[in-house]
Design an enzyme around this catalytic site. Sequence first.
Site, short mmCIF file in Angstrom:
data_model
loop_
_atom_site.label_atom_id
_atom_site.label_comp_id
_atom_site.label_asym_id
_atom_site.label_seq_id
_atom_site.Cartn_x
_atom_site.Cartn_y
_atom_site.Cartn_z
N VAL B 134 -56.45 67.48 -38.79
CA VAL B 134 -55.35 66.62 -39.22
C VAL B 134 -54.04 67.38 -39.18
O VAL B 134 -53.87 68.39 -39.86
CB VAL B 134 -55.59 66.08 -40.65
CG1 VAL B 134 -54.45 65.16 -41.06
CG2 VAL B 134 -56.92 65.37 -40.76
N GLY B 136 -52.58 69.35 -37.08
CA GLY B 136 -52.50 70.68 -36.47
C GLY B 136 -52.25 71.81 -37.45
O GLY B 136 -53.06 72.08 -38.32
N ILE B 138 -50.19 72.17 -39.86
CA ILE B 138 -49.70 71.84 -41.20
C ILE B 138 -50.87 71.84 -42.18
O ILE B 138 -51.84 71.13 -41.97
CB ILE B 138 -49.04 70.44 -41.22
CG1 ILE B 138 -47.98 70.33 -40.12
CG2 ILE B 138 -48.44 70.17 -42.58
CD1 ILE B 138 -47.36 68.95 -40.03
N GLY B 189 -49.46 66.16 -19.51
CA GLY B 189 -50.74 66.47 -20.16
C GLY B 189 -50.71 66.25 -21.66
O GLY B 189 -51.51 66.82 -22.40
N GLU B 192 -54.47 62.13 -24.38
CA GLU B 192 -55.92 62.32 -24.38
C GLU B 192 -56.48 61.70 -23.09
O GLU B 192 -55.83 60.87 -22.45
CB GLU B 192 -56.54 61.57 -25.57
CG GLU B 192 -56.02 61.98 -26.93
CD GLU B 192 -56.87 63.07 -27.57
OE1 GLU B 192 -57.92 63.44 -27.00
OE2 GLU B 192 -56.47 63.58 -28.63
N LYS B 207 -57.30 60.52 -38.35
CA LYS B 207 -56.73 61.49 -39.29
C LYS B 207 -56.45 60.83 -40.64
O LYS B 207 -56.72 61.38 -41.70
CB LYS B 207 -55.44 62.08 -38.70
CG LYS B 207 -55.69 62.86 -37.41
CD LYS B 207 -54.39 63.20 -36.69
CE LYS B 207 -54.67 63.89 -35.35
NZ LYS B 207 -53.48 63.97 -34.50
N GLY B 304 -51.30 71.66 -30.18
CA GLY B 304 -50.96 72.84 -29.40
C GLY B 304 -51.87 74.00 -29.71
O GLY B 304 -52.49 74.07 -30.78
#
Lengths: 428, 428
Positions: B134, B136, B138, B189, B192, B207, B304
């Site tokens: 959820v 990334g 954070i 890119g 998904e 999420k 990322g």
Amino acid sequence: MAQALRLGIAGLGTVGVGVVKIVRRQAALLAARTGRPIEIAAVSARYAGKDRGVSLSGYDWEDDAVALARRDDVDVFVELMGGSDGPAKAATEAALAAGKDVVTANKALLAIHGQSLAEQAEAAGRVIRFEAAVAGGIPVIKALTESLAGNDITRVMGVMNGTCNYILTRMESEGLGYNALFEECAKLGYLEADPNLDVGGIDAAHKLALLAAIAFGTKPDFDAVEIEGIQRISLDDIHQAADMGYRIKLLGVAKRTPRGLEQRMQPCLVPAESPLGRLEGGTNMVVIEGDAVDRIVLHGPGAGEGPTASAVLGDICDLARGFRLPTFGQPAASLEQAQPARTGLPAPYYLRMALLDKPGALAKVAAALGDAGVSIDRMRQYGHTDTTAPVLIVTHKTTRAEIDTAVEALSRTDVLAMDPVALRIEEV
Amino acid sequence: MAQALRLGIAGLGTVGVGVVKIVRRQAALLAARTGRPIEIAAVSARYAGKDRGVSLSGYDWEDDAVALARRDDVDVFVELMGGSDGPAKAATEAALAAGKDVVTANKALLAIHGQSLAEQAEAAGRVIRFEAAVAGGIPVIKALTESLAGNDITRVMGVMNGTCNYILTRMESEGLGYNALFEECAKLGYLEADPNLDVGGIDAAHKLALLAAIAFGTKPDFDAVEIEGIQRISLDDIHQAADMGYRIKLLGVAKRTPRGLEQRMQPCLVPAESPLGRLEGGTNMVVIEGDAVDRIVLHGPGAGEGPTASAVLGDICDLARGFRLPTFGQPAASLEQAQPARTGLPAPYYLRMALLDKPGALAKVAAALGDAGVSIDRMRQYGHTDTTAPVLIVTHKTTRAEIDTAVEALSRTDVLAMDPVALRIEEV
């Protein structure tokens, strides 16, 4: 269900009362989340009998925080008295010596005595937790020590004194001067007993010293923090900064540099459109940069009963769950003594001064700056009274040392009507 | 120093490679912080031999993730394959059955099978951690389950799909249409393999279902999330919203209401000057409201290599430190089955439609709305082509059910040139 975790709470001011309220109100939730009841065994404060808006009748009372810290029925000593020495320190030491874990909101105590307390805690197999000491309800200690444990932290910065940010943003929004807002804050109870802790930047510097220690694995070194308060910021500075697309913030920055560990808490110009520049009122914001995560920004209430008590409870729940971490995220003995980098890397500076209306005044200013190696990016003379002319200068990147040399040289000339205000322009 | 914690990493895409890089690069730091070495025992991915920009020669290779999950020399199974079923699920179950802890970035797996996996983990005395699933980098899972454990959480909301936010903010900043930006994201890119996971709101809804479970102590219930994608948002909507002081965000909201648990992931209008309204580009933001903390805002990169790997490492370090928490913050058996509140509390709605140029068209629209109980706050007709007239309506507070009824009635009239776009206006 496992055995209860029993708290001894020392200090029943705003935060202490907030903690008592949550423990009472959320008993079921806390037990469901941690797997064990969380109970208050005893409390202590300076004045018994005072109405605090919450019933304390179910808890033993101790007049002496040290006695509270030593009680056999206390597992966790919750230190909410404040102050870097005196009873807070004595009781914390007593708690550790008696084999209790400690949860504290006391930034001054840890910024100054953190290393020795961490060593004492580890020798006793105990832990000290202090989420509430920095940025109130914002989970910045946990973010740095746990969530970002895979990162080499490169910079931590933030606005960590709500009162100063309240003053600075109200100066802009209401057009009021610093003194008027200082008086307002005093009336509203927003200031510490010694207001210099707030407006002088000391409280925020305590917090920065703690963040630097956990971010960089260094011993907390409050004495190495370069500190400057907001007392000299004028409405004129606020407006000039805004004109250039900046806002003035009491900004803390901790950063590893090739010349050592930089720790600064000082009013800076930051871009008005950055998250820090947009921060309004009494809230806090902390920005953390790491080699893997890039940058995260945490924003929320930095003080107040509920938010600070929320942070204290977060620590208590961790202890109830059996999470045990060295005080500063790694063993005290492994913390480095960082070389302080007394002044930051070069940055542009904002300089405001008032010149006496004499021929050649501006030339003397330009010469003093040039001699100190400070080169001027922009200069403007604006407004004008009968006898003085305000002058605003933005320099090219320069060091604080060069700025200080220039300011000193300026003060030896006979053209200044006031000491210059010099503020770093921080690219955030 | 304690025994090494040995990882088996399944999936060597962006995130998996990121995790390998951090474990290699930060070996000393990780050991200093957790008190034990963190090592990779073996890895697994769909294609062996591919150059991934990092050396894997020191690690055993398994073609089969299930075999990896069962290896005796693996303490923690790190699942970075993705997908709600298939190998990710099989390998996670195999790992738990073999007595391994699991760290995963797989939101789909946990949103759909989280309850049964949590039960399986607890029966086996193991834990599943999913900070990376959820938002990334954070630390929102940790903030909710640990830092805010003393709070009754009242609302969680956020922008949790960077691609959608990138598209929506670029539509505004570049004046480009949805389709052009969708193509751009495909080329970059950013999408998904099934782009509907992104632009259809499904990824973000996964999420949200996880956040709701940990915030409210309920079983994750992805099927109960009301989901709407951003595919129908036009440049016109963006501009109309901006004109009124709003921005359009794919916003997730989870909230307990008297009618049950509200879970919505849908494009909404939010005040342009709010933190959520100001969120630019591909970053994520989560806002958490609790009875004690009031409100905290967490902002950072939601995807990322580095940020997501940072979150995975945070979980791994917690395990290395011996922190063990039930998957959703409290024992799986104690999670409630929440009654879904299918539609949110009443809110103003934004309605955009194009009317055929017929006499009485506007009257028919007004009648259809009135009959459905929807009252109009503001209406404007703007622009005009040869045959159709765009109309914008802001309603007074109304429910989604009433809006849906009105839209259905409108579609039975003969005056619409397109299906209306209906967006909730969310006070954040």
